[in-house]
Design an enzyme around this catalytic site. Structure first.
Site, short mmCIF file in Angstrom:
data_model
loop_
_atom_site.label_atom_id
_atom_site.label_comp_id
_atom_site.label_asym_id
_atom_site.label_seq_id
_atom_site.Cartn_x
_atom_site.Cartn_y
_atom_site.Cartn_z
N ASP A 38 -6.12 -5.14 -6.46
CA ASP A 38 -6.35 -3.92 -5.72
C ASP A 38 -7.17 -4.00 -4.60
O ASP A 38 -8.16 -4.83 -4.57
CB ASP A 38 -6.45 -2.68 -6.63
CG ASP A 38 -5.52 -2.45 -7.71
OD1 ASP A 38 -4.28 -2.58 -7.29
OD2 ASP A 38 -5.69 -1.49 -8.60
N LYS A 69 -4.45 -0.73 -2.81
CA LYS A 69 -4.11 1.00 -2.88
C LYS A 69 -5.36 1.54 -2.36
O LYS A 69 -6.54 1.45 -2.56
CB LYS A 69 -3.77 1.59 -4.22
CG LYS A 69 -2.58 1.03 -4.74
CD LYS A 69 -2.45 1.67 -6.25
CE LYS A 69 -1.25 0.98 -7.04
NZ LYS A 69 -0.88 1.95 -8.36
N MET A 77 -11.13 9.63 -7.01
CA MET A 77 -10.32 9.70 -6.07
C MET A 77 -10.00 11.15 -5.36
O MET A 77 -8.86 11.55 -5.26
CB MET A 77 -8.94 8.96 -6.61
CG MET A 77 -9.05 7.50 -6.90
SD MET A 77 -7.59 6.98 -7.62
CE MET A 77 -7.56 7.75 -9.33
#
Length: 486
Positions: free
Chosen positions: A252, A274, A399
């Site tokens: 990632d 991502k 996030m």
């Protein structure tokens, strides 16, 4: 690299040591262990040097002369006379002979490393003469980590090497055979010094690998690996082992470059990065990619930031692996909440401030955002804001920067005080870590004004007030490098 590590075969090679003191003694002992023919030149000798009984040691009681370096493969100047050491160095340079001058790295053509000896396995640590004590401390740590039986196990493996090369033609299959040997039952028997059983198990593995039978475990497999918060020192031992084992690394955006550099050098590296609002590959395609790679017979490391099962979507990947009968393992990692807590001096719980902690993700879906595949019964669109807004608890939001305004409004609406302390930690545990503090009423403003980027974590709760006190007193991680104890 300032110097290239090399291992010399000194068996019966002529080596000169100039000097007869205790420093010379240590060099002579190492050289004799390596099988060298050692000549020591000095007008006087340390008593322990005089007592060494070895046919490969020649003691010459005299002052050094330039002709002493002739026909020598290596030379070590181990005196406390700087002028003499420089003369030895100049003589060696003129004769194109490698020379080491003890405690004078600027005069050295090579240096002696700190050595962990599990022959035939030998590990050398060098600081290029800049910090030998540091090298010795690291040696002490490795001496404790690497079992004594490792050397005997390496010798046993050597007895099978020619057979393995002859019977297993494919390089990748042969490498997988050895990885199974060193990670499987054979190594367990070796750890118990059950050498007959270790030999038998190694033979069984070789027979299975050579015949291509199921027991050779040639099918692909997937490891869902937690890469931790970003600091390479916080990787688990298992994570590092799998990163070195895998044929393919599927990683990632959150994985730091310093961690990627620890992966096997010849592994295929596939980024499925991502980033907030940007996905290189949709999650469904990542899931299928893992299945496809495993079906090709590859060992796959799915390397994720933090922990695979804490907002890492590892559960979704595991479900498809199960559906396709792909063997997999989950290697947990240190999640960002606990890592950022430690690195910023913000305890997640504290008897005086917080009796519970909750982790949530800022990537919750609104009703409009739910797609057809998410309409399974019982799935929630939004978190329980009433529960999240309760006082005397810590809220950790992964996030959450993009939706910081939504988070703030919902917490205030459901009763959390506007004055509740908050912290935003950007690049937690990394060298460029940044901490911004304020109140819940300021949350979205803090994120905008300080241009917070990803990865970032939000902590809401009274424990944030401890940041200044505890972070200031927190020892830098470099402290541990000077502590020989594990």
């Amino acid at each position: 690299m300032q110097s290239l590590p090399l291992f010399f075969n000194l068996e019966n090679k002529a080596v000169l040591v100039v000097g007869g003191g205790d420093v010379a003694l240590r060099k002579v002992q190492s050289l004799l262990q390596a099988g060298a023919q050692v000549t020591v030149v000095s007008p006087e000798f340390h008593h322990a040097l005089e007592e060494i009984a070895d046919s490969k040691l020649n003691r010459v009681f005299k002052e050094y002369q330039s002709t002493d370096v002739e026909q020598k493969q290596l030379v070590i100047a181990a005196t406390d006379h700087l002028t003499l050491n420089k003369r030895v160095k100049d003589d060696c340079d003129a004769a194109n002979i490698w020379v080491n001058v003890v405690d004078q790295p600027d005069l050295c053509g090579f240096t002696f490393p700190s050595i962990i000896d599990r022959s035939p396995l030998v590990i050398a640590i060098s600081t290029n003469g800049k910090a030998p004590v540091l090298g010795r401390l690291l040696k002490e740590k490795l001496e404790k980590i690497i079992p004594r039986w490792t050397g005997q196990f390496a010798k046993l493996a050597g007895e099978f090497r020619a057979q393995a090369k002859q019977q297993i033609n494919d390089f990748k299959s042969r490498r997988h055979f050895w990885e199974r040997v060193f990670r499987g039952k054979a190594s367990q028997y070796a750890a118990g010094e059950q050498w007959d059983l270790a030999t038998k198990e190694m033979q069984n593995e070789l027979s299975a690998a050579a015949s291509g039978t199921k027991s050779a475990n040639s099918d692909g497999q997937v490891f869902l690996v937690g890469g931790g918060p970003g600091d390479p020192d916080l990787l688990t031992i298992k994570a590092l082992q799998v990163m070195q084992l895998a044929d393919v690394i599927v990683y990632d955006y959150l994985i730091a470059d310093d961690i990627l550099r620890l992966c096997r050098k010849d592994a295929d590296m596939i980024s499925v990065g991502k980033k907030a609002g940007k996905h290189t590959l949709p999650q469904e395609k990542i899931n299928q990619l893992l299945v496809d790679l495993a079906k090709e017979g590859k060992v796959v490391c799915r390397l994720k930031g933090g922990d695979p099962y804490i907002f890492g979507r590892g559960g979704e990947e595991a479900q498809l692996l199960v559906t396709n009968n792909i063997p997999f393992n989950v290697i947990p990692g240190i999640t960002a909440a606990s890592a950022c807590s430690a690195s910023t001096g913000i305890p997640l719980t504290h008897r005086d401030y917080s009796q519970s902690v909750q982790f949530i993700t800022g990537h919750f879906k609104s009703a409009e955002q739910k797609n057809e595949g998410d309409k399974a019964p019982g799935k929630a669109n939004q978190p329980n804001w009433t529960a999240l807004a309760a006082s005397n608890q810590t809220l950790v939001i992964y996030m959450g920067i993009i939706r910081s305004s939504n988070v703030k409004d919902n917490l205030l609406k459901h009763g959390r005080a506007a004055s509740t302390p908050v912290a935003i930690i950007e690049n937690g545990t990394r060298p460029n870590q940044r901490v911004v503090t304020g109140t819940l009423a300021q949350l979205d403003t803090l994120a905008d004004e300080h241009k917070i980027g990803s990865p970032a974590l939000i902590i809401v709760g009274e424990v944030v007030d401890l940041h200044q006190t505890l972070h200031a007193a927190n020892l830098d991680s470099s402290f541990y490098l000077s502590e020989p104890k594990l």
